[in-house]
Design a protein around this motif. Structure first.
Motif, PDB file in Angstrom:
ATOM      1  N   GLU A   1     -20.771  28.069  64.478  1.00  0.00           N
ATOM      2  CA  GLU A   1     -21.393  27.837  63.182  1.00  0.00           C
ATOM      3  C   GLU A   1     -21.298  26.391  62.721  1.00  0.00           C
ATOM      4  N   ASN A   2     -20.674  25.532  63.514  1.00  0.00           N
ATOM      5  CA  ASN A   2     -20.434  24.162  63.064  1.00  0.00           C
ATOM      6  C   ASN A   2     -20.933  23.159  64.101  1.00  0.00           C
ATOM      7  N   ARG A   3     -21.386  22.014  63.612  1.00  0.00           N
ATOM      8  CA  ARG A   3     -21.818  20.946  64.502  1.00  0.00           C
ATOM      9  C   ARG A   3     -20.612  20.356  65.218  1.00  0.00           C
ATOM     10  N   ALA A   4     -20.734  20.224  66.505  1.00  0.00           N
ATOM     11  CA  ALA A   4     -19.658  19.643  67.304  1.00  0.00           C
ATOM     12  C   ALA A   4     -20.277  19.091  68.590  1.00  0.00           C
ATOM     13  N   PRO A   5     -19.726  18.028  69.157  1.00  0.00           N
ATOM     14  CA  PRO A   5     -18.556  17.313  68.648  1.00  0.00           C
ATOM     15  C   PRO A   5     -18.900  16.383  67.492  1.00  0.00           C
ATOM     16  N   VAL A   6     -17.903  16.097  66.665  1.00  0.00           N
ATOM     17  CA  VAL A   6     -17.964  15.093  65.614  1.00  0.00           C
ATOM     18  C   VAL A   6     -16.766  14.179  65.816  1.00  0.00           C
ATOM     19  N   VAL A   7     -16.976  12.871  65.800  1.00  0.00           N
ATOM     20  CA  VAL A   7     -15.863  11.945  65.991  1.00  0.00           C
ATOM     21  C   VAL A   7     -14.885  12.099  64.835  1.00  0.00           C
ATOM     22  N   ALA A   8     -13.620  12.322  65.155  1.00  0.00           N
ATOM     23  CA  ALA A   8     -12.606  12.540  64.132  1.00  0.00           C
ATOM     24  C   ALA A   8     -12.369  11.277  63.314  1.00  0.00           C
ATOM     25  N   ASP A   9     -12.045  11.477  62.034  1.00  0.00           N
ATOM     26  CA  ASP A   9     -11.842  10.317  61.175  1.00  0.00           C
ATOM     27  C   ASP A   9     -10.658   9.467  61.617  1.00  0.00           C
ATOM     28  N   PHE A  10      -9.649  10.071  62.286  1.00  0.00           N
ATOM     29  CA  PHE A  10      -8.463   9.316  62.692  1.00  0.00           C
ATOM     30  C   PHE A  10      -8.641   8.587  64.014  1.00  0.00           C
ATOM     31  N   SER A  11      -9.739   8.825  64.723  1.00  0.00           N
ATOM     32  CA  SER A  11      -9.941   8.214  66.039  1.00  0.00           C
ATOM     33  C   SER A  11     -10.187   6.713  65.894  1.00  0.00           C
ATOM     34  N   SER A  12      -9.507   5.917  66.704  1.00  0.00           N
ATOM     35  CA  SER A  12      -9.679   4.462  66.639  1.00  0.00           C
ATOM     36  C   SER A  12     -11.072   4.061  67.114  1.00  0.00           C
ATOM     37  N   ARG A  13     -11.573   2.998  66.540  1.00  0.00           N
ATOM     38  CA  ARG A  13     -12.928   2.537  66.838  1.00  0.00           C
ATOM     39  C   ARG A  13     -12.926   1.082  67.282  1.00  0.00           C
ATOM     40  N   GLY A  14     -14.026   0.692  67.932  1.00  0.00           N
ATOM     41  CA  GLY A  14     -14.180  -0.687  68.338  1.00  0.00           C
ATOM     42  C   GLY A  14     -14.547  -1.557  67.154  1.00  0.00           C
ATOM     43  N   PRO A  15     -14.714  -2.853  67.393  1.00  0.00           N
ATOM     44  CA  PRO A  15     -14.692  -3.504  68.711  1.00  0.00           C
ATOM     45  C   PRO A  15     -13.282  -3.712  69.244  1.00  0.00           C
ATOM     46  N   ASN A  16     -13.226  -3.999  70.526  1.00  0.00           N
ATOM     47  CA  ASN A  16     -11.966  -4.308  71.193  1.00  0.00           C
ATOM     48  C   ASN A  16     -11.418  -5.601  70.589  1.00  0.00           C
ATOM     49  N   PRO A  17     -10.243  -5.586  69.968  1.00  0.00           N
ATOM     50  CA  PRO A  17      -9.743  -6.785  69.293  1.00  0.00           C
ATOM     51  C   PRO A  17      -9.359  -7.913  70.243  1.00  0.00           C
ATOM     52  N   VAL A  18      -9.050  -7.591  71.502  1.00  0.00           N
ATOM     53  CA  VAL A  18      -8.634  -8.626  72.452  1.00  0.00           C
ATOM     54  C   VAL A  18      -9.835  -9.198  73.194  1.00  0.00           C
ATOM     55  N   VAL A  19     -10.692  -8.300  73.687  1.00  0.00           N
ATOM     56  CA  VAL A  19     -11.889  -8.725  74.428  1.00  0.00           C
ATOM     57  C   VAL A  19     -13.090  -7.978  73.836  1.00  0.00           C
ATOM     58  N   PRO A  20     -13.713  -8.495  72.809  1.00  0.00           N
ATOM     59  CA  PRO A  20     -14.822  -7.770  72.174  1.00  0.00           C
ATOM     60  C   PRO A  20     -16.002  -7.523  73.106  1.00  0.00           C
ATOM     61  N   GLU A  21     -16.070  -8.259  74.222  1.00  0.00           N
ATOM     62  CA  GLU A  21     -17.158  -8.045  75.181  1.00  0.00           C
ATOM     63  C   GLU A  21     -17.013  -6.730  75.933  1.00  0.00           C
ATOM     64  N   LEU A  22     -15.847  -6.098  75.882  1.00  0.00           N
ATOM     65  CA  LEU A  22     -15.654  -4.787  76.495  1.00  0.00           C
ATOM     66  C   LEU A  22     -15.798  -3.733  75.404  1.00  0.00           C
ATOM     67  N   LEU A  23     -16.858  -2.953  75.486  1.00  0.00           N
ATOM     68  CA  LEU A  23     -17.128  -1.954  74.469  1.00  0.00           C
ATOM     69  C   LEU A  23     -16.102  -0.831  74.558  1.00  0.00           C
ATOM     70  N   LYS A  24     -15.464  -0.538  73.450  1.00  0.00           N
ATOM     71  CA  LYS A  24     -14.458   0.519  73.384  1.00  0.00           C
ATOM     72  C   LYS A  24     -14.712   1.395  72.168  1.00  0.00           C
ATOM     73  N   PRO A  25     -14.361   2.701  72.206  1.00  0.00           N
ATOM     74  CA  PRO A  25     -13.772   3.406  73.342  1.00  0.00           C
ATOM     75  C   PRO A  25     -14.793   3.655  74.445  1.00  0.00           C
ATOM     76  N   ASP A  26     -14.364   4.215  75.574  1.00  0.00           N
ATOM     77  CA  ASP A  26     -15.288   4.484  76.673  1.00  0.00           C
ATOM     78  C   ASP A  26     -16.038   5.797  76.474  1.00  0.00           C
ATOM     79  N   VAL A  27     -15.320   6.838  76.067  1.00  0.00           N
ATOM     80  CA  VAL A  27     -15.898   8.153  75.800  1.00  0.00           C
ATOM     81  C   VAL A  27     -15.085   8.814  74.699  1.00  0.00           C
TER      82      VAL A  27
END
Length: 326
Positions: free
Chosen positions: A90-116
């Motif tokens: 009865e619910n839409r899924a998947p939905v990215v959780a609010d606590f999940s970390s997001r990009g950009p990669n703070p060390v190398v922004p040219e590497l897109l993160k997360p991967d999946v």
């Protein structure tokens, strides 16, 4: 290294909490004991946190925590009724959780993160009998269980590790980069309703268009999409491979010293080659371009390796991001 974000699954444990003077909803609960036909019962402690169903997780609380929550939701001495359910489909899924970390990669922004992203909310699995119910010593009230339900990216990562193990079993000669590529390029971008994956933690400055009152997950939240461990990941057709030398050149491009590189590769001499065009040239299934002042054109190249057993033909198509042209 594969970076995994957390997403919801199509399963909720709704609990309709009704107070004698009104209601407090929505909520979730894993309370398993039957009410024995009782209607309203005497209220001891209640904690209400109103939010959308996808944002709620049935956190495990020790008795000490319950005592600290005393009186937050309603005055003691009232009455309360709890209606529990188990809901799927009865619910839409998947939905990215609010606590999940997001990009950009703070060390190398040219590497897109997360991967999946992978299932990381309300995951029911085996639990060590030596650990407390909450997993925290300060909240250990002596209860022990064989199964527990936990949320976090620490729950999402084992799903992807399992998929990688399956691929490794079928393709023992593949490099780690090829395995990661197979997982990323076969990930799903649509949810159970056939619409774009949503992001519970999106904010107006960084999110995509509105969709059903929520916001569509951008690549900085879900990257290539939700992992799909079926036949697709085992037979991706094409993979993006990178070997030891590629990563050494990548580190040299980031101005690592020879001494630092030797921490990863004992016996390394000196940096003799860097990636032309910067760290974004590392062979990866994704593209991330950082435009600097005065630069509005960037050229990146990728090399793909055919791994299908039969000959295949591919047609290239693309959708340019906003304010980006071919």
């Amino acid at each position: 290294m594969t970076t995994v974000g957390a997403a919801t699954v199509d399963r909720l444990f709704p609990a309709d909490l009704t107070l004698g003077t009104g209601s407090c909803s929505p909520g979730q609960s894993l309370y398993a004991m039957k009410a024995k036909g009782t209607g309203m019962v005497q209220l001891v402690t209640v904690d209400c946190d109103v939010a959308s169903p996808d944002d709620l997780e049935p956190d495990l609380h020790a008795r000490q925590e319950a005592q600290r929550l005393h009186g937050r939701g309603a005055e003691p001495g009232g009455v309360v009724q709890l209606r529990l359910r188990h809901v799927t489909g009865e619910n839409r899924a998947p939905v990215v959780a609010d606590f999940s970390s997001r990009g950009p990669n703070p060390v190398v922004p040219e590497l897109l993160k997360p991967d999946v992203v992978a299932p990381g909310v309300n995951i029911l699995a085996a639990w060590s009998g030596d650990a407390s119910l909450s997993g925290q010593e300060e909240f250990d009230d002596g209860r022990r269980v064989e199964f527990n339900i936990i949320s976090g990216t620490s729950m999402a990562t084992p799903h992807v590790a399992g998929v990688a193990a399956l691929i490794r079993k079928k393709q023992p000669s593949w490099t780690p980069a090829m395995i990661r590529s197979a997982i990323m390029t076969t990930a799903g971008t649509l949810d159970t309703t056939g619409r774009d994956i949503l992001d519970n933690g999106a904010t107006p400055p960084t999110s995509g268009r509105r969709d059903g009152g929520d916001r569509v997950a951008t690549p900085l939240a879900a990257e290539t999409g939700h992992v799909r461990p079926e036949d697709l990941a085992l037979d991706p057709g094409l993979v993006y491979d990178a070997g030891e030398r590629d990563y050494v050149d990548f580190l040299c491009t980031l101005n690592y010293t020879a001494e630092q590189v030797r921490m990863f590769m004992p016996g390394f001499g000196i940096c003799t080659l860097t990636l032309p065009g910067g760290p974004a040239r590392l062979t990866s299934p994704s593209f991330m371009v950082v435009f600097v002042t005065g630069t509005d054109v960037w050229t990146l190249m990728r090399t793909v390796t055919a791994v299908s057993e039969k000959a295949e033909t591919y047609t290239v198509s693309y959708v340019a991001p906003e304010r980006v042209s071919r």
